[in-house]
Design an enzyme around this catalytic site. Structure first.
Site, PDB file in Angstrom:
ATOM      1  N   HIS A  70       0.860  -1.150  -0.002  1.00  0.00           N
ATOM      2  CA  HIS A  70      -0.031  -0.001  -0.042  1.00  0.00           C
ATOM      3  C   HIS A  70       0.947   1.244  -0.138  1.00  0.00           C
ATOM      4  CE1 HIS A  70      -3.273  -2.381   2.328  1.00  0.00           C
ATOM      5  NE2 HIS A  70      -3.112  -2.791   1.055  1.00  0.00           N
ATOM      6  N   GLU A 100      15.184   5.408 -15.598  1.00  0.00           N
ATOM      7  CA  GLU A 100      15.313   4.137 -15.478  1.00  0.00           C
ATOM      8  C   GLU A 100      13.836   3.346 -15.706  1.00  0.00           C
ATOM      9  OE1 GLU A 100      18.405   2.373 -13.089  1.00  0.00           O
ATOM     10  OE2 GLU A 100      19.477   3.379 -14.489  1.00  0.00           O
TER      11      GLU A 100
HETATM   12  O1  2HA Z   1      -5.624  -6.204   0.482  1.00  0.00           O
HETATM   13  O2  2HA Z   1      -3.758  -5.478   2.150  1.00  0.00           O
HETATM   14  O3  2HA Z   1      -4.723  -6.465   4.557  1.00  0.00           O
HETATM   15  C1  2HA Z   1      -5.759  -6.614   1.655  1.00  0.00           C
HETATM   16  C2  2HA Z   1      -4.553  -6.462   2.400  1.00  0.00           C
HETATM   17  C3  2HA Z   1      -4.297  -7.054   3.502  1.00  0.00           C
HETATM   18 ZN    ZN Z   2      -4.166  -4.451   0.257  1.00  0.00          ZN
END
Ligand code: 2HA
Ligand code: ZN
Length: 271
Positions: A141, A169
């Site tokens: 994330h 790059e």
């Molecule tokens: O996509 O990233 O919590 C779900 C996750 C795990």
């Molecule tokens: Zn996730």
């Protein structure tokens, strides 16, 4: 000890590095690795084959009999290195490719990641398309990439071209480009199917307003791919925060020259 095996150490190391990058708030993100035959031999005495099969939720017949090291559902990347057996585990896929059993780790009732369907479907397609070379699927994330999914059109062509132009790059590191999947409910079959369509073509797929999936041969290359996309995203966020009128950029001709110099094929649709 299984935890002394090189591939397990590499896996734990990657979890720690991702956590330090700030890509794994709380239990965010997940990682899986398709174990090699010779690596399995080394740990054979310590794994316990089990008849407790559970449904994967998707069908992955080309992964029948394979073993995977995967992060646990609800587990924190930050805790993996300190206590691997509680936070990660090894699963075996049955002969139909429809069920899995836990053969090591996942202590105290832990389970594989909620994104197991997407991981396994991506493994299957990458195993096929790379003659077995690709072994790692990684979901994280990273904040800048996620931010971009609120301002750029959710199109492969736009994300690819924008990211390529921010760092020289990039076209060399992900010459096939970047796929983008619209916002979807995570953790199931639908998002797995949408992602695997993109992964037939790309090594990275963006999940709008959520994160990124990356595929690669080994831990370093896959982590490096995630890092490169997020770094390019950070540069782009800075550019967009400063101005909407760039004075200069990497041009179409520059991209062609890069492809020639580094011997990578740049797909025409991105030029
Ligand atoms: O996509 O990233 O919590 C779900 C996750 C795990
Ligand atoms: Zn996730």
């Amino acid at each position: 000890m299984i935890t002394d095996a090189e591939f397990v150490k590499g896996f734990c190391n990657m979890c720690e590095n991702g956590s330090k990058m700030g890509w794994h708030e709380r239990n965010g993100g997940n990682l899986s690795y398709r174990i090699k035959g010779n690596e399995l031999e080394l740990i054979k005495a310590e794994i316990h084959e089990s008849d407790a099969w559970r449904e994967i939720g998707v069908s992955v017949p080309r992964l029948a009999g394979e073993y995977f090291l995967v992060t646990g559902s609800g587990k924190y990347f930050a805790n993996v290195a300190a206590s691997p057996e509680e936070n990660i585990g090894i699963i075996k896929i049955d002969e139909k490719g429809e069920n899995y059993s836990i053969v090591w780790g996942f202590l105290n009732g832990a389970r594989p990641t909620s994104e197991l369907p997407t991981h396994l479907m991506n493994h299957e397609i990458k195993k096929m398309y790379t003659d077995g070379r690709y072994r790692v699927i990684y979901h994280a994330h990273p904040a800048n990439l996620i931010a971009l999914t609120f301002v750029l059109p959710l199109k492969d062509e736009v994300f690819t071209r924008e990211l390529w132009e921010t760092m020289t790059e990039c076209p060399v590191i992900f010459p096939k480009g970047v796929g983008v999947v619209k916002w979807m409910v995570p953790g199931g079959r639908e998002i797995a199917l949408a992602t695997v369509e993109k992964m037939k073509e790309y090594d990275v797929t963006v999940w709008a307003h959520h994160g990124l999936f990356a595929a690669g041969e080994d831990f370093d290359l896959t982590f490096g791919l995630m890092h490169t996309v997020e770094k390019a995203s950070e540069v782009l966020v800075k550019i967009l925060s400063m101005t909407d009128a760039r004075r200069q950029s990497i041009t179409t001709q520059d991209l062609i020259s890069l492809g020639d110099a580094f011997g990578v094929r740049i797909p025409k649709k991105f030029l």
